[in-house]
Design an enzyme around this catalytic site. Structure first.
Site, short mmCIF file in Angstrom:
data_model
loop_
_atom_site.label_atom_id
_atom_site.label_comp_id
_atom_site.label_asym_id
_atom_site.label_seq_id
_atom_site.Cartn_x
_atom_site.Cartn_y
_atom_site.Cartn_z
CB CYS A 143 -0.91 0.00 1.22
SG CYS A 143 -1.94 1.48 1.35
CB CYS A 149 -3.67 4.66 6.01
SG CYS A 149 -5.31 4.01 6.34
CB CYS A 152 -3.09 -2.30 7.28
SG CYS A 152 -4.45 -2.65 6.16
CB CYS A 287 -8.73 0.92 0.63
SG CYS A 287 -8.44 0.01 2.16
CD GLN A 411 -19.29 -10.82 11.48
OE1 GLN A 411 -18.35 -10.04 11.45
NE2 GLN A 411 -19.78 -11.29 12.60
CE1 TYR A 440 -22.93 -10.29 25.61
CE2 TYR A 440 -22.21 -12.57 25.79
CZ TYR A 440 -22.35 -11.32 26.35
OH TYR A 440 -21.93 -11.10 27.63
CD GLU A 461 -27.64 -8.29 20.68
OE1 GLU A 461 -27.37 -7.21 21.22
OE2 GLU A 461 -26.80 -9.17 20.45
CG ASP A 509 -19.75 -13.72 18.50
OD1 ASP A 509 -18.61 -13.35 18.82
OD2 ASP A 509 -20.25 -13.50 17.39
CB CYS A 536 -13.57 -10.02 18.60
SG CYS A 536 -14.39 -9.06 19.89
#
Length: 583
Positions: A143, A149, A152, A287, A411, A440, A461, A509, A536
């Site tokens: 990139c 930026c 990443c 991008c 997602q 969740y 949820e 989750d 995550c």
């Protein structure tokens, strides 16, 4: 489908740079995961203030303080150090006479010359000046604006190296935070070849190998996912098996959503990302982690808007019209949605603008407007309306169809989402007879995957609008063996138990902060045979696994999944079984 705000699966680590980027350079670069509109955040998407993900520091880094005496290094001193590891922000970790220094851009195994920029009692920060000895994993970031930026953080690391590091990050957290034993035979499981970790038809079949059996009584085929050789006592004594990170065959152009802030120059509209430490928008044409069509749509919108004299929003004065351009791409169906976020309802030359967009971008199926007149860093306002086309676009994850509205969570890496959910179903070990609870559950993505292989699925949820989407998606797929309810999992699940609902499997989750302690207590009281934890955040995963293990469960296996290549974020799926039960 309502146009009110939506939540995902209780988090937005992926919806923004995590969409946590997950590293959305063109969109917001929110610090991870997530970085997703969490169910605890009521689905709000926040525009970043120009800080890159890699710039997240321990509290107090930015403060000036008096020099600390007795340290082996001092501010502005140059020294040569060996980099022995990399922290969760992607900074190289080295030591100068035993004193820890964090070095942005340095990789494990390198020898580097650095300048000390800031010192604290236990650690400091240094600037990379020269690479004396390069790591074999060092590559040139493709990139051209990688250093500017910040979306990443590890493009300068080979993809094989990224996958190995992410696995090690999970292992380190399990051992250091969870005080859990990890099987040592897989210490080098990632290997020096990334091919075995990437998504191909062959290794996808191996990762989730179905054995079809005819279930008596309902006359339909059910998938029973086999888990062999991981449930025995010898394996338990050896510790948790952490598999190689499941990566992508092509780890570029994977994001299906762009959120681009709009500004203005003398040449017209600009859109791209915020310069580090400022609100100045840097224009960007492409991008490398966005789908090419997202780049094309943003470029055309800027071109057409400039031609028609559309003004850009100025956050200092509160004037100007166009604030953000949001683009969503359905990978499977090819449909696209364009959302113009404006500082007011009236759009000059609206019909001409829409006509030009339709002519230039024929695959756009929906053009919507979101009105946000507040002086805020939240991207979306409360009002959304359709300017042309449908109010939703459709896409698939596996065999499950989803309707995607302007503000619904979906997602951002659909290829790896299918891998993640496939591993979740595998770890659930369903035969078609089980009752499953999905805590969740968000818009029901995992619930609907599970419902294909279970007798009954219950999803809970806290965000009402997300449950509305979940129910709509269940109807869309004609799934009648799934029920959704609004509320906190720790409140709703005990109520279900009082109604006689017993779960064989509970899937969680949670957002980056992990499970609510009351939910963990509820799981221990429910005593399901299995728990599948989709995470995550490796640190909160390790913390919560420790609680569940202390409560009578054993963590059998953990699989890291690379949802966001070239960023520091990693997803994991963990399988736990209750002690005294068979897998």
């Amino acid at each position: 489908m309502s146009n009110t705000n939506r939540s995902g699966r209780g988090k937005n680590r992926r919806n923004s740079a995590a969409s946590q980027g997950q590293g959305n350079a063109m969109a917001s670069r929110q610090p991870g995961k997530s970085s997703r509109p969490s169910s605890r955040q009521q689905g709000k998407e926040v525009r970043p203030q120009g800080a890159s993900l890699s710039a997240v520091r321990p509290k107090g880094r930015g403060r000036e303080s008096a020099p600390i005496e007795g340290l082996p290094v001092s501010k502005n001193e140059e020294t040569v150090i060996d980099i022995i590891g990399m922290n969760h922000d992607g900074e190289g970790v080295g030591r100068a006479n035993g004193y820890t220094l964090f070095v942005q851009g340095a990789l494990p195994g390198e020898t580097v010359r650095v300048r000390v920029m800031k010192t604290k009692k236990q650690y400091g920060y240094a600037k990379l000046l020269e690479i004396v000895k390069a790591s074999p994993d060092r590559v040139s970031a493709p990139c051209p604006i990688y250093d500017q930026c910040g979306g990443c953080q590890i493009q300068h690391m080979s993809y094989a190296g990224q996958l190995a590091w992410k696995r090690q990050l999970v292992v380190d957290n399990l051992q250091r935070i969870g005080k859990l034993s990890v099987m040592v035979e897989d210490a080098d499981a990632q290997g020096d070849e990334a091919n075995r970790n990437r998504l191909t038809e062959e290794n996808m079949d191996q990762a989730v190998e179905p054995a079809i059996s005819e279930e008596q009584g309902n006359g339909s085929n059910r998938i029973r996912l086999r888990l062999e050789g991981v449930m025995n006592e010898e394996a338990a004594e050896q510790g948790i098996r952490v598999l190689p990170t499941m990566g992508m065959n092509e780890p570029w152009r994977y994001r299906n959503k762009a959120q681009v802030p709009i500004g203005v120059t003398e040449g017209g509209l600009v859109g791209g990302f915020y310069a580090k430490g400022s609100h100045r928008i840097i224009d960007m044409e492409t991008c490398l982690i966005q789908h090419e069509h997202n780049d094309e749509v943003v470029a055309k919108v800027k071109e057409i808007g400039s031609h028609l004299g559309i003004s850009a929003y100025n956050e200092e004065t509160g004037r100007g019209l166009l604030r953000h351009v949001v683009v969503k791409k359905a990978f499977r169906t090819g449909e696209m949605m364009l959302v113009l976020v404006t500082n007011g309802r009236d759009i000059p030359h609206k019909d001409e603008w829409i006509g030009s967009i339709r002519e230039a971008i024929p695959h756009v199926a929906s053009i919507c407007q979101n009105v946000n007149k507040k002086q805020t860093n939240v991207i979306f306002g409360d009002e959304t309306r359709v300017l042309w086309g449908r109010d939703v676009i459709y896409d698939y994850i596996g065999d499950v169809q989803f309707a995607i509205s302007p503000r619904s969570f979906y997602q951002v890496n659909p290829v790896q989402t299918e891998v993640l959910y496939g591993k979740t179903v595998e770890y659930a070990g369903l035969s078609g007879k089980e009752t499953v609870i999905d805590a969740y559950c968000g818009i029901g993505t995992i619930s609907l995957f599970l419902a294909q292989h279970a007798d009954q699925v219950y999803g809970v949820e806290i965000v009402p609008e997300a449950i509305e989407d979940a129910r709509s998606n269940a109807m869309l797929n004609e799934m009648k063996n799934v029920k959704f309810e609004v509320g906190a999992s720790e409140d709703v699940i005990p109520r279900w138990k009082e109604q006689g609902i017993e779960a064989d499997v509970i899937v969680v989750d949670p957002p980056r902060k992990g499970c609510d302690p009351r939910l963990l207590d509820t799981i221990l009281e429910m005593k399901p045979e299995r728990v599948v934890y989709v995470s995550c955040n490796p640190s909160t995963l390790a913390r919560d696994l420790r609680v569940l293990e202390d409560g009578g469960y054993r963590t059998v296996e953990v699989t890291p999944v690379d949802m966001f290549p070239h960023t520091v974020h990693v997803e994991s799926v963990a399988m736990l079984v209750r002690n005294g039960t068979e897998g």
